[in-house]
Design a protein around this motif. Structure first.
Motif, PDB file in Angstrom:
ATOM      1  N   ALA A   1       0.520  -1.034   0.028  1.00  0.00           N
ATOM      2  CA  ALA A   1      -0.039   0.004   0.331  1.00  0.00           C
ATOM      3  C   ALA A   1       1.211   0.981   0.651  1.00  0.00           C
ATOM      4  CB  ALA A   1      -0.894   0.233   1.161  1.00  0.00           C
ATOM      5  N   LEU A   2       2.061   1.352   0.914  1.00  0.00           N
ATOM      6  CA  LEU A   2       3.002   2.563   0.695  1.00  0.00           C
ATOM      7  C   LEU A   2       3.487   2.629  -0.628  1.00  0.00           C
ATOM      8  CD1 LEU A   2       4.057   4.166   2.600  1.00  0.00           C
ATOM      9  CD2 LEU A   2       6.046   2.564   3.109  1.00  0.00           C
ATOM     10  N   VAL A   3       4.017   1.770  -1.346  1.00  0.00           N
ATOM     11  CA  VAL A   3       4.641   1.391  -2.420  1.00  0.00           C
ATOM     12  C   VAL A   3       3.933   2.273  -3.662  1.00  0.00           C
ATOM     13  CG1 VAL A   3       5.745   0.760  -4.464  1.00  0.00           C
ATOM     14  CG2 VAL A   3       6.372  -0.354  -2.077  1.00  0.00           C
TER      15      VAL A   3
ATOM     16  N   ILE B   1      -2.562  -1.097 -18.364  1.00  0.00           N
ATOM     17  CA  ILE B   1      -0.446  -1.984 -17.851  1.00  0.00           C
ATOM     18  C   ILE B   1      -0.516  -1.443 -16.350  1.00  0.00           C
ATOM     19  CG2 ILE B   1       0.600  -1.823 -19.990  1.00  0.00           C
ATOM     20  CD1 ILE B   1       1.381   0.936 -18.844  1.00  0.00           C
ATOM     21  N   ALA B   2      -1.195  -1.259 -15.856  1.00  0.00           N
ATOM     22  CA  ALA B   2      -1.376  -0.273 -14.411  1.00  0.00           C
ATOM     23  C   ALA B   2      -2.224  -0.990 -13.370  1.00  0.00           C
ATOM     24  CB  ALA B   2      -2.382   0.786 -14.432  1.00  0.00           C
TER      25      ALA B   2
ATOM     26  N   MET C   1      -1.830  -3.358  -6.004  1.00  0.00           N
ATOM     27  CA  MET C   1      -1.526  -3.046  -4.775  1.00  0.00           C
ATOM     28  C   MET C   1      -2.139  -1.881  -3.343  1.00  0.00           C
ATOM     29  SD  MET C   1       2.695  -4.029  -5.297  1.00  0.00           S
ATOM     30  CE  MET C   1       2.794  -2.647  -6.088  1.00  0.00           C
ATOM     31  N   LEU C   2      -2.913  -1.677  -4.133  1.00  0.00           N
ATOM     32  CA  LEU C   2      -3.337  -0.156  -3.212  1.00  0.00           C
ATOM     33  C   LEU C   2      -4.365  -0.577  -2.047  1.00  0.00           C
ATOM     34  CD1 LEU C   2      -4.721   1.975  -5.970  1.00  0.00           C
ATOM     35  CD2 LEU C   2      -3.270   2.865  -4.506  1.00  0.00           C
TER      36      LEU C   2
ATOM     37  N   ALA D   1       2.370   8.621   2.089  1.00  0.00           N
ATOM     38  CA  ALA D   1       3.042   8.004   0.648  1.00  0.00           C
ATOM     39  C   ALA D   1       4.270   9.484  -0.458  1.00  0.00           C
ATOM     40  CB  ALA D   1       2.000   7.913  -0.507  1.00  0.00           C
ATOM     41  N   ALA D   2       3.548  10.831   0.723  1.00  0.00           N
ATOM     42  CA  ALA D   2       4.352  10.911   0.144  1.00  0.00           C
ATOM     43  C   ALA D   2       5.928  11.298  -0.153  1.00  0.00           C
ATOM     44  CB  ALA D   2       3.948  13.244  -0.110  1.00  0.00           C
ATOM     45  N   ARG D   3       5.957  11.469   1.765  1.00  0.00           N
ATOM     46  CA  ARG D   3       7.091  11.022   1.922  1.00  0.00           C
ATOM     47  C   ARG D   3       8.368  10.107   0.688  1.00  0.00           C
ATOM     48  NH1 ARG D   3       6.129  12.319   7.699  1.00  0.00           N
ATOM     49  NH2 ARG D   3       5.609  10.213   7.866  1.00  0.00           N
ATOM     50  N   TYR D   4       7.771   9.188   0.765  1.00  0.00           N
ATOM     51  CA  TYR D   4       8.248   7.754   0.512  1.00  0.00           C
ATOM     52  C   TYR D   4       8.915   8.320  -1.336  1.00  0.00           C
ATOM     53  CZ  TYR D   4       9.623   2.795  -0.440  1.00  0.00           C
ATOM     54  OH  TYR D   4      10.464   1.244  -0.808  1.00  0.00           O
TER      55      TYR D   4
END
Length: 415
Positions: A81-83, A176-177, A183-184, A192-195
């Motif tokens: 989820a983070l990725v 293709i997404a 994974m969401l 998420a923005a920091r990663y």
């Protein structure tokens, strides 16, 4: 048939097929558009994809490389989820940039919005070399591949037959997404923005290495057209279409091996990476054999097969070696090379690119006659591998690869 399906669902061949499917679907949809709405529809399709692809390409290779080094994070739902959230943030930024660029160029709101919508899923798909192997290990590969095919082939082709180029392009990208969208999950936007920032920072070295190889190609074309003629240069550029097939296949085997190793629990990290490298190396002869077979169709006339053998006079003797180089060099540099060795890799790539640019400017006729317009990119990819000799894990295989490639070039030049 059952054995073949098992290999597709659980092996690198399946990952390669999943990564190559959208490319084949895009080419086919353009043919369908041309037949349904005329060649002018292709212009609208290309305008939708070109600027978005340029923006995404700045970080595409680097993101895939950075994620391959963080594959263990994808083993948990929170990590996935983070990725996915981070990629969504980067994708939104890519879409916004593409939208702004197209509006500034005066392409109109519909065209600009279509390009922005194309950029978002295209950016998400940068993670597919890692995402597809993940879903193989979790038994959802064929299900997600079916959804991808339904969107990128079924709906995309339907829009093409209806003469809707922009919708066709957006649907091709949406399909293709799918592996990343799967994974969401719940994740804080700030986290998420920091990663996302960390991923972009981690992707910079590999992106520079990739761009240093690609940037020499326009110079080679510019020097080659007046010296070799448009027909020869065009034929050599057509042969370069073999490279994405070989590199995608080779990188698929590499990402499959690395992802499986990262999600495994046997041995230390170094031992798992060594096993992944060994598994990838055993697949390399198959990848190179595919390249040789396709190359032979360009230079050897086969009865009852039109256009075979037609490129023989236009290709320099070193073409086959240059076509094979990225399938060896790219996985080693982008997937197996550790991030801490990136400075040497970036420096060697930039210096090699500068050296080949000087050669093309000072000695264009002699170089292009022996190496063609493809040779500069191939030689840069070879020379950058010298920096891998500092990495103990890659030293032996790099020496073997360099010996093979230099011997190939020497043999071709002596013919």
């Amino acid at each position: 048939m059952a054995k073949l399906l098992h290999r597709i669902a659980h092996g690198g061949l399946g990952v390669a097929a999943a990564l190559l499917l959208p490319r084949a679907a895009s080419i086919t949809s353009q043919w369908l558009l041309s037949a349904a709405a005329g060649p002018s529809a292709i212009t609208a399709y290309v305008l939708t994809t070109s600027h978005a692809s340029t923006v995404v390409s700045l970080v595409a290779v680097g993101l895939a490389s950075a994620l391959s080094h963080r594959a263990r994070l994808l083993g948990a739902a929170r990590g996935r989820a983070l990725v996915a959230g981070a990629l969504a943030v980067i994708g939104a930024a890519a879409g916004a940039v593409t939208l702004a660029v197209d509006l500034a160029l005066g392409l109109g709101p519909v065209a600009a919005l279509s390009a922005g919508l194309f950029a978002f899923p295209t950016l998400l798909a940068c993670a597919n070399p890692v995402a597809w192997p993940l879903w193989q290990t979790r038994g959802r590969f064929l299900t997600l591949l079916s959804i991808t095919a339904l969107i990128s082939v079924g709906l995309c082709f339907g829009a093409a037959l209806l003469g809707m180029p922009r919708l066709s392009a957006v649907l091709a990208a949406a399909g293709i997404a799918v592996p990343v969208l799967a994974m969401l999950g719940r994740v804080q936007l700030r986290r998420a923005a920091r990663y996302a920032v960390l991923l972009v920072r981690g992707s910079v070295p590999a992106s520079i290495v990739n761009l240093s190889t690609v940037a020499i190609y326009p110079l080679a074309l510019h020097q080659g057209i007046p010296l070799l003629g448009e027909a020869k240069v065009g034929t050599q550029a057509l042969c370069w279409s073999i490279v994405p097939l070989l590199t995608t296949t080779s990188q698929s085997f590499a990402s499959r091996a690395l992802t499986a190793a990262a999600l495994g629990k046997d041995g230390t990290d170094a031992e798992r990476r060594a096993r992944a490298l060994s598994i990838w190396a055993r697949t390399l002869p198959f990848t190179l054999a595919v390249g040789v077979a396709i190359y032979l169709l360009f230079v050897v006339r086969v009865p009852f097969l039109p256009f075979t053998g037609s490129a023989r006079e236009a290709l320099p003797p070193t073409t086959l070696v240059s076509l094979s180089v990225p399938a060896i060099s790219d996985p080693l540099c982008f997937y197996f090379a550790r991030a801490r060795g990136s400075r040497g890799l970036v420096a060697s790539s930039l210096l090699s690119s500068l050296l080949l640019a000087v050669v093309l400017l000072v000695w264009p006729a002699g170089f292009l006659d022996r190496f063609g317009v493809l040779g500069a990119s191939g030689l840069i990819a070879v020379l950058r591998m010298l920096s891998l000799l500092d990495m103990p894990l890659l030293r032996r295989i790099t020496l073997a690869a360099l010996a093979l490639l230099f011997a190939g070039y020497a043999f071709a030049l002596l013919l």
